[in-house]
Design an enzyme around this catalytic site. Structure first.
Site, PDB file in Angstrom:
ATOM      1  N   GLN A 151       0.830  -1.203   0.000  1.00  0.00           N
ATOM      2  CA  GLN A 151       0.000   0.000   0.000  1.00  0.00           C
ATOM      3  C   GLN A 151       0.864   1.253   0.000  1.00  0.00           C
ATOM      4  OE1 GLN A 151      -3.188   0.637  -0.384  1.00  0.00           O
ATOM      5  NE2 GLN A 151      -4.028  -1.440  -0.296  1.00  0.00           N
ATOM      6  N   ARG A 199      12.759   3.970   9.361  1.00  0.00           N
ATOM      7  CA  ARG A 199      13.618   3.871  10.536  1.00  0.00           C
ATOM      8  C   ARG A 199      15.086   3.965  10.109  1.00  0.00           C
ATOM      9  NH1 ARG A 199       9.501   0.197  12.377  1.00  0.00           N
ATOM     10  NH2 ARG A 199       8.692   0.842  14.413  1.00  0.00           N
ATOM     11  N   ARG A 206      17.304  -1.915   3.658  1.00  0.00           N
ATOM     12  CA  ARG A 206      16.279  -2.957   3.640  1.00  0.00           C
ATOM     13  C   ARG A 206      15.340  -2.778   2.448  1.00  0.00           C
ATOM     14  NH1 ARG A 206      14.683  -2.884  10.092  1.00  0.00           N
ATOM     15  NH2 ARG A 206      16.729  -3.544  10.894  1.00  0.00           N
ATOM     16  N   ASP A 226      -0.507  -3.267  11.010  1.00  0.00           N
ATOM     17  CA  ASP A 226      -1.299  -2.916  12.194  1.00  0.00           C
ATOM     18  C   ASP A 226      -0.506  -3.007  13.489  1.00  0.00           C
ATOM     19  OD1 ASP A 226      -3.547  -2.447  10.690  1.00  0.00           O
ATOM     20  OD2 ASP A 226      -4.469  -4.394  11.071  1.00  0.00           O
ATOM     21  N   HIS A 271      -6.313   1.979   7.416  1.00  0.00           N
ATOM     22  CA  HIS A 271      -7.112   1.041   8.207  1.00  0.00           C
ATOM     23  C   HIS A 271      -7.172   1.606   9.618  1.00  0.00           C
ATOM     24  CE1 HIS A 271      -9.002  -2.515   9.660  1.00  0.00           C
ATOM     25  NE2 HIS A 271      -7.953  -3.040  10.244  1.00  0.00           N
ATOM     26  N   SER A 330      -2.995  -9.087   5.600  1.00  0.00           N
ATOM     27  CA  SER A 330      -2.348  -8.569   6.806  1.00  0.00           C
ATOM     28  C   SER A 330      -2.290  -9.643   7.886  1.00  0.00           C
ATOM     29  CB  SER A 330      -3.135  -7.366   7.336  1.00  0.00           C
ATOM     30  OG  SER A 330      -4.411  -7.785   7.807  1.00  0.00           O
TER      31      SER A 330
END
Length: 491
Positions: free
Chosen positions: A48, A68, A76, A108, A132, A414
């Protein structure tokens, strides 16, 4: 923190569950202009995150990615995807303070950590976006009162969000503004511009609420979208092999059968799917689906009850805190099932053969779609939302099984959907075993012979199929999507 939904009184709960309005095309006349000239920072570069970002950039918005420090230092996958697509990438500390809109598109289970990290860095009056609402509704995350909180939730995987945009179209989308966080009254303008930038306005947008999106999304993915397909795959495969079918053929009939069957569902709803059967097979599929609905109704209702009460979310979050022990155990067990380990069939199965020899699978799809829809509507969710979270998304999930069986489905969805899928399928498989033992020849793996049928019975069954509420709302929504696609392609 307390589950946000459970802090509301009954009237507020019902109002938010029932919020759903199909928005007119004219409401998006300004496109993405409200966000042009503003800095949009996306946190997370998964399916997404990347594909929404690509669409938004192509719509003229200033998009960058905050990752990060470790992800950047170690180069990564998220860093590689963002940089290879020419996006600016920086740490939270470098990008968040300048952002007008921060969009959190991480998984999530990472939302709380991400939001608690970025909130202190966000400037006064900025906006925070989600696709979401789990973090807001189920976790009960508290957001600074000067921050506007919005949601844009495409009803498709990220890859399809991008492909439909490239075709000049989009995917159906839900948008919402969190009522506790709209200090300047600009939440809807931000959400509309974001939705337009992804192309969602070309396929139809529902103005919803965080609550309605979360509760309906959880219900759909746990039951018909993932749980029913997993339970059905395991049950049907075992039944076919038990009856003497070559395991390789049985595996292919199921793996690709769901996709073939639901393609008809996508084009013309349950009516078209059932019309692909001969008259005797249609009558049998209808009878089987009615039996299945009676057997499974309490299980569907339990899942809806646990979603509404927050029991599902609290159980899953406890598993998060326990290093996903249940989730990983269930995932490993699924990978060892006979269906997942069966050999590949090298022969060809014709399209109609999937229908003729998959009467039970069609009955399972019909029963599951109708039950999910009915259970959501009975709980206060509006029909349009229930349609998108049941019938509409089913072909997309079936396609993942066609790629690499249940493994692929559980990789693509997910972790929240996967956890709920296992809860449902582990309960559904034993529940349906007595039903499976009573099947007749022709229900699965063999075609039902052509023969005479009672005209009155066929008339009544056809009327029952076509008059179901999901067929009525589905016809309207599919018609709107088709009309919008014609407009998009023409213009």
């Amino acid at each position: 923190m307390a589950n946000y939904f459970n802090t509301l009184n009954l009237r507020q709960q019902l109002a938010q569950l029932g919020k759903c309005r199909f928005m007119g095309r004219d409401e998006f006349a300004d496109g993405a202009s409200y966000l042009q000239g503003k800095k949009v920072v996306i946190v997370g570069c998964g399916a997404q995150g990347l594909n929404q970002g690509l669409n938004m950039r192509d719509s003229g918005l200033d998009i960058s990615y905050a990752l990060r420090k470790e992800a950047i230092a170690e180069k990564r996958a998220s860093w590689r995807k963002a940089t290879e697509n020419g996006f600016k990438v920086g740490t939270y500390e470098e990008l968040i303070p300048q952002a007008d809109l921060v969009i959190n598109l991480t998984p999530d289970k990472q939302h709380s950590d991400v939001v608690r990290t970025v909130q202190p860095l966000m400037k006064d009056g900025a906006a925070l976006g989600y696709s979401h609402g789990f973090n807001i509704v189920e976790v009960g995350e508290q957001i600074r009162k000067d921050i506007t909180v919005v949601m844009v939730a495409p009803k498709c995987p990220g890859t399809e969000v991008r492909e439909e945009y490239k075709r000049g179209f989009g995917v159906p989308t839900l948008i919402a503004v969190h009522p506790e966080n709209d200090p300047k009254g600009e939440g809807m303008a931000i959400a509309k511009a974001w939705a337009a930038a992804t192309g969602g306005h070309r396929a139809g947008v529902l103005e919803s609420s965080f609550v309605a999106e979360v509760k309906s999304d959880l219900m759909g993915e746990q039951t018909i979208l993932c749980g029913m397909l997993q339970a059905g795959s395991l049950l049907c495969f075992d039944k076919l092999v038990e009856e003497g079918t070559d395991p390789a053929y049985a595996e292919k009939l199921i793996q690709f059968g769901w996709e073939t069957i639901t393609e008809a569902l996508k084009q013309g709803g349950i009516t078209l799917m059932m019309d692909r059967l001969s008259n005797p097979a249609k009558l049998r599929a209808y009878a089987l689906s009615e039996q299945l609905k009676e057997i499974m109704a309490p299980l569907f209702q339990k899942h809806m009850d646990d979603i509404i009460s927050g029991e599902f979310s609290s159980g899953m979050m406890a598993d998060w805190a326990n290093d996903d022990k249940k989730l990983l155990t269930w995932r490993e067990e699924t990978g060892k099932t006979a269906f997942e380990t069966a050999p590949q069939y090298e022969g060809k199965i014709g399209e109609q053969e999937y229908f003729d020899k998959g009467v039970l699978m069609i009955a399972m799809v019909k029963a599951g779609v109708e039950l999910a829809f009915e259970t959501m509507v009975d709980s206060g969710i509006i029909e349009e939302s229930a349609y998108y979270e049941s019938l509409h998304e089913l072909p997309l999930i079936a396609n993942t099984i066609a790629r690499k069986r249940l493994y692929e489905m559980n990789v693509v969805i997910s972790d929240t959907a996967e956890y709920g899928n296992y809860l449902f399928s582990y309960a559904c498989v034993p529940l349906l075993k007595p039903f499976m033992a009573e099947l007749q020849p022709g229900d699965l793996g063999k075609a039902i012979p052509e023969g005479a049928v009672d005209n009155g019975q066929l008339r009544d069954v056809n009327e029952a199929i076509r008059s179901h509420a999901i067929e009525q709302v589905g016809k309207k929504l599919r018609g709107y999507m088709t009309d919008m696609k014609r407009i998009a392609v023409a213009g």
